[in-house]
Design a protein around this motif. Sequence first.
Motif, PDB file in Angstrom:
ATOM      1  N   VAL A  35       0.848  -1.192   0.000  1.00 37.99           N
ATOM      2  CA  VAL A  35       0.000   0.000   0.000  1.00 37.99           C
ATOM      3  C   VAL A  35       0.882   1.240   0.000  1.00 37.99           C
ATOM      4  N   VAL A  36       0.673   2.127  -0.982  1.00 39.96           N
ATOM      5  CA  VAL A  36       1.512   3.326  -1.092  1.00 39.96           C
ATOM      6  C   VAL A  36       0.711   4.617  -0.936  1.00 39.96           C
ATOM      7  N   LEU A  37      -0.615   4.544  -0.948  1.00 38.49           N
ATOM      8  CA  LEU A  37      -1.414   5.749  -0.780  1.00 38.49           C
ATOM      9  C   LEU A  37      -2.780   5.389  -0.206  1.00 38.49           C
ATOM     10  N   VAL A  38      -3.218   6.168   0.790  1.00 36.81           N
ATOM     11  CA  VAL A  38      -4.534   5.983   1.401  1.00 36.81           C
ATOM     12  C   VAL A  38      -5.157   7.347   1.647  1.00 36.81           C
ATOM     13  N   VAL A  39      -6.400   7.538   1.224  1.00 35.56           N
ATOM     14  CA  VAL A  39      -7.221   8.693   1.588  1.00 35.56           C
ATOM     15  C   VAL A  39      -8.506   8.141   2.171  1.00 35.56           C
TER      16      VAL A  39
ATOM     17  N   GLU B 288       1.817  -4.549   3.679  1.00 37.47           N
ATOM     18  CA  GLU B 288       1.915  -5.545   2.614  1.00 37.47           C
ATOM     19  C   GLU B 288       0.601  -6.333   2.600  1.00 37.47           C
ATOM     20  N   VAL B 289       0.010  -6.463   1.420  1.00 37.82           N
ATOM     21  CA  VAL B 289      -1.265  -7.174   1.303  1.00 37.82           C
ATOM     22  C   VAL B 289      -1.134  -8.275   0.265  1.00 37.82           C
TER      23      VAL B 289
ATOM     24  N   ILE C  98     -11.569   2.392   5.332  1.00 37.92           N
ATOM     25  CA  ILE C  98     -10.319   1.785   4.870  1.00 37.92           C
ATOM     26  C   ILE C  98      -9.548   1.222   6.064  1.00 37.92           C
ATOM     27  N   SER C  99      -9.152  -0.029   5.946  1.00 42.01           N
ATOM     28  CA  SER C  99      -8.543  -0.754   7.071  1.00 42.01           C
ATOM     29  C   SER C  99      -7.041  -0.966   6.912  1.00 42.01           C
ATOM     30  N   VAL C 100      -6.449  -0.439   5.823  1.00 41.76           N
ATOM     31  CA  VAL C 100      -5.009  -0.573   5.628  1.00 41.76           C
ATOM     32  C   VAL C 100      -4.358   0.796   5.722  1.00 41.76           C
TER      33      VAL C 100
END
Length: 342
Positions: A233-237, A286-287, A279-281
């Motif tokens: 995961v490299v980006l989360v909003v 790593e997924v 969003i849970s990550v």
Amino acid sequence: MENNRRTKRNIMLLSLICAVAASSVTAYAGASGASKTSGSQTSTSTSVKKEKTPQMTVFAPDQLPRLLKQEKYDRIYPQLSPAFKKQISLEDLKKIGIPFHKGTASYTLLSLLPENDFKRYAWLDSKSGKGVEAIFDSKNVIHSMLFKTIQKFPETDAQRTKTTFEHPFHGNWFTIWGGTNALVNYHYDYESQRYAYDIIRRDKGSSYKGDAAKNESYYAFGQPIVAAAAGKVVLVVNDIKDNVPVGAMDEKHPAGNHVVIDHGNGEFSYYAHLQKGSISVKVGDEVKAGDALGKCGNSGNSSEAHLHFQVSDGADLFTSKSIRVQWKDADEYVQGTTIKAP
């Protein structure tokens, strides 16, 4: 006004996150409530002129391409909805339509998309590369039409991701936009989203049950969204409000809540319009394929709960190039396809 909003919501407008200009030539005329406004196109909006309106003899949708080729606009115009007629006069419709359809050979039905009380038809003349799209209601009243010259990008069509992707959800979902043609996938004209998909859930031909203005009425809203392949995961909003009422859209935050995953090989998958706070990550996680990411929502420039999914060659949605997805269990998912996921 409510009928117009419902037409807009239920037929066309889903994920409108294109931010670049289209290079294709488009002639468009449509009622404001039923129009597809996917990206940049040449539109006509004129005041209604005082001209004699022909009497209407109702024709079936499959007759429209032939009537257009025969320049039978006096037959077509009376079947337009009142809102559509406020957008364009008979005279101006002729000025757009007659030159556009000159030289066309034969239109073939490319897509028929039933959605709630409406049906969207798309026809293509493969010889000239010209397409026609029209939305009819149950009484065969025409709520919008689009005349569009179709672009093709065979080089990138032939390229697929090195990563093999599984489904980003569970259960049966329905492809609203998908494929390698702008008539079935409006993203196709835009390099940054050419091979994107907009996917909803439906039951008995409808995407919702109950109050159409409430997100909770939509079958896709709150459904789990999962990683389609292993990666980082490299980006989360995660803090964008879901649009209320349904039909209102947040153009300031086009992708809404979203997750971006780096799969290596210069391939990044995007999961957009997720539910606020679901969003849970987090960045750095790593997924693997099937791991929970969040829930389907209606955030950002979205008109109802759905998933916008695509793979690109970079982490920035608007500066990267979209890559055609290599799916594990299918060659392609085109508009109208029901995707059956485990």
